[in-house]
Design a protein around this motif. Sequence first.
Motif, mmCIF file in Angstrom:
data_model
loop_
_atom_site.group_PDB
_atom_site.id
_atom_site.type_symbol
_atom_site.label_atom_id
_atom_site.label_comp_id
_atom_site.label_asym_id
_atom_site.label_seq_id
_atom_site.Cartn_x
_atom_site.Cartn_y
_atom_site.Cartn_z
ATOM 1 N N HIS A 210 22.985 41.062 -23.076
ATOM 2 C CA HIS A 210 21.984 40.250 -22.379
ATOM 3 C C HIS A 210 20.641 40.310 -23.101
ATOM 4 C CE1 HIS A 210 19.714 38.397 -19.148
ATOM 5 N NE2 HIS A 210 18.911 39.444 -19.109
ATOM 6 N N SER A 211 20.275 41.502 -23.575
ATOM 7 C CA SER A 211 19.003 41.650 -24.291
ATOM 8 C C SER A 211 19.042 40.928 -25.624
ATOM 9 C CB SER A 211 18.690 43.127 -24.496
ATOM 10 O OG SER A 211 18.509 43.782 -23.257
ATOM 11 N N LEU A 212 20.188 40.950 -26.308
ATOM 12 C CA LEU A 212 20.319 40.226 -27.577
ATOM 13 C C LEU A 212 20.145 38.723 -27.362
ATOM 14 C CD1 LEU A 212 23.274 42.098 -29.336
ATOM 15 C CD2 LEU A 212 20.863 42.081 -30.026
ATOM 16 N N GLN A 213 20.668 38.219 -26.242
ATOM 17 C CA GLN A 213 20.469 36.810 -25.922
ATOM 18 C C GLN A 213 18.985 36.499 -25.734
ATOM 19 O OE1 GLN A 213 23.010 36.397 -22.464
ATOM 20 N NE2 GLN A 213 24.638 35.428 -23.670
ATOM 21 N N ARG A 214 18.278 37.394 -25.074
ATOM 22 C CA ARG A 214 16.845 37.201 -24.885
ATOM 23 C C ARG A 214 16.104 37.224 -26.221
ATOM 24 N NH1 ARG A 214 13.946 41.049 -20.829
ATOM 25 N NH2 ARG A 214 12.258 39.734 -21.662
ATOM 26 N N ILE A 215 16.487 38.166 -27.086
ATOM 27 C CA ILE A 215 15.801 38.315 -28.368
ATOM 28 C C ILE A 215 15.986 37.069 -29.241
ATOM 29 C CG2 ILE A 215 15.857 39.615 -30.554
ATOM 30 C CD1 ILE A 215 16.466 42.119 -28.848
ATOM 31 N N THR A 216 17.169 36.462 -29.176
ATOM 32 C CA THR A 216 17.437 35.285 -30.019
ATOM 33 C C THR A 216 16.817 34.012 -29.456
ATOM 34 O OG1 THR A 216 19.562 34.964 -28.884
ATOM 35 C CG2 THR A 216 19.577 36.239 -30.939
ATOM 36 N N PHE A 217 16.336 34.054 -28.214
ATOM 37 C CA PHE A 217 15.696 32.880 -27.606
ATOM 38 C C PHE A 217 14.229 32.847 -28.027
ATOM 39 C CE2 PHE A 217 13.756 30.806 -23.746
ATOM 40 C CZ PHE A 217 14.243 29.541 -24.031
ATOM 41 N N ASP A 218 13.848 31.803 -28.712
ATOM 42 C CA ASP A 218 12.520 31.734 -29.327
ATOM 43 C C ASP A 218 11.377 31.920 -28.336
ATOM 44 O OD1 ASP A 218 13.649 31.355 -31.791
ATOM 45 O OD2 ASP A 218 13.475 29.170 -31.754
ATOM 46 N N GLU A 219 11.521 31.447 -27.109
ATOM 47 C CA GLU A 219 10.418 31.495 -26.154
ATOM 48 C C GLU A 219 10.345 32.825 -25.406
ATOM 49 O OE1 GLU A 219 10.337 28.126 -23.616
ATOM 50 O OE2 GLU A 219 10.552 26.678 -25.248
ATOM 51 N N ASP A 220 11.284 33.737 -25.649
ATOM 52 C CA ASP A 220 11.269 35.054 -25.006
ATOM 53 C C ASP A 220 10.592 36.046 -25.949
ATOM 54 O OD1 ASP A 220 11.966 37.621 -23.888
ATOM 55 O OD2 ASP A 220 13.559 36.627 -22.780
ATOM 56 N N PRO A 221 9.572 36.779 -25.490
ATOM 57 C CA PRO A 221 8.841 37.694 -26.380
ATOM 58 C C PRO A 221 9.603 38.974 -26.718
ATOM 59 C CG PRO A 221 7.996 37.869 -24.142
ATOM 60 C CD PRO A 221 8.986 36.733 -24.136
#
Length: 261
Positions: A210-221
């Motif tokens: 789940h965190s990797l998905q967040r990291i790869t999303f450009d708008e997530d810091p």
Amino acid sequence: EPYQLGSHLRSTYLNPSSPSHINGIRADLVQNDQVVVHAKAGGEGTVVFDSAIAVLQGLFPPNPNNVIELANGTKVITPLGGYQYIPVEMAPSGVNRALEPWTECPAFEQHIKNVYASHGFKEVAGSAGHFFGAICDHIFGRPTTFENAIYDFMNSQLTHKQTFMYRLPPTYIEQAHRYANYHENAIFADKETGGIGNIAGCTILHTILHSLQRITFDEDPLRLLLLETTYQPFISLFHMMEMVNKHPQLTAIHKHSSGIR
């Protein structure tokens, strides 16, 4: 050791000249929305939380530029020469479904009963009987059965109490470690990747993915996830990834301050 681990992580991931540098992360002054830290709060007491704080001190050391400006214009450097405060998220023992999902789980409790009733476990427990009988005088009234792990207690005493170190016969700590490795490897593993024995690995893997998905999303810091826990997820993950087939030494309780990155 945890502080040294944090310093190593800093040199590996926060150093711009490192080939593993995390792009976009702020290394001088921590930007709290870029870093998420979870720590297990279980029967080990505060040791996991303390370890997390030590790792963070090495990862983001004090910086004199960590200044707070008050409404009247006064500038104040945070304590200890610019100490950086990083939130550590914890869930109470018994409700931590990410780092301690096996607690109060009926299916896992049945899994433990099945392991204890297995032929292999009974055979090893029988061969360990002499050791657990001989160790009685050295563990101060604690239950001496194969099902009751005594290695953690012995290892802690051996590390911190000189009298215990002098009294403990040779090879006892090694024997306790070997039996503890077998016990924990039998409990926190499963023949099936998604089996209940691998619950520790499955749940922590969900958090990681789940965190990797967040990291790869450009708008997530978010740029960095730090999980501070005990050995159970390590054992499960090594089985789930079949790493134990090539490296059987991984079917064991890992050393303090070990890390997967």
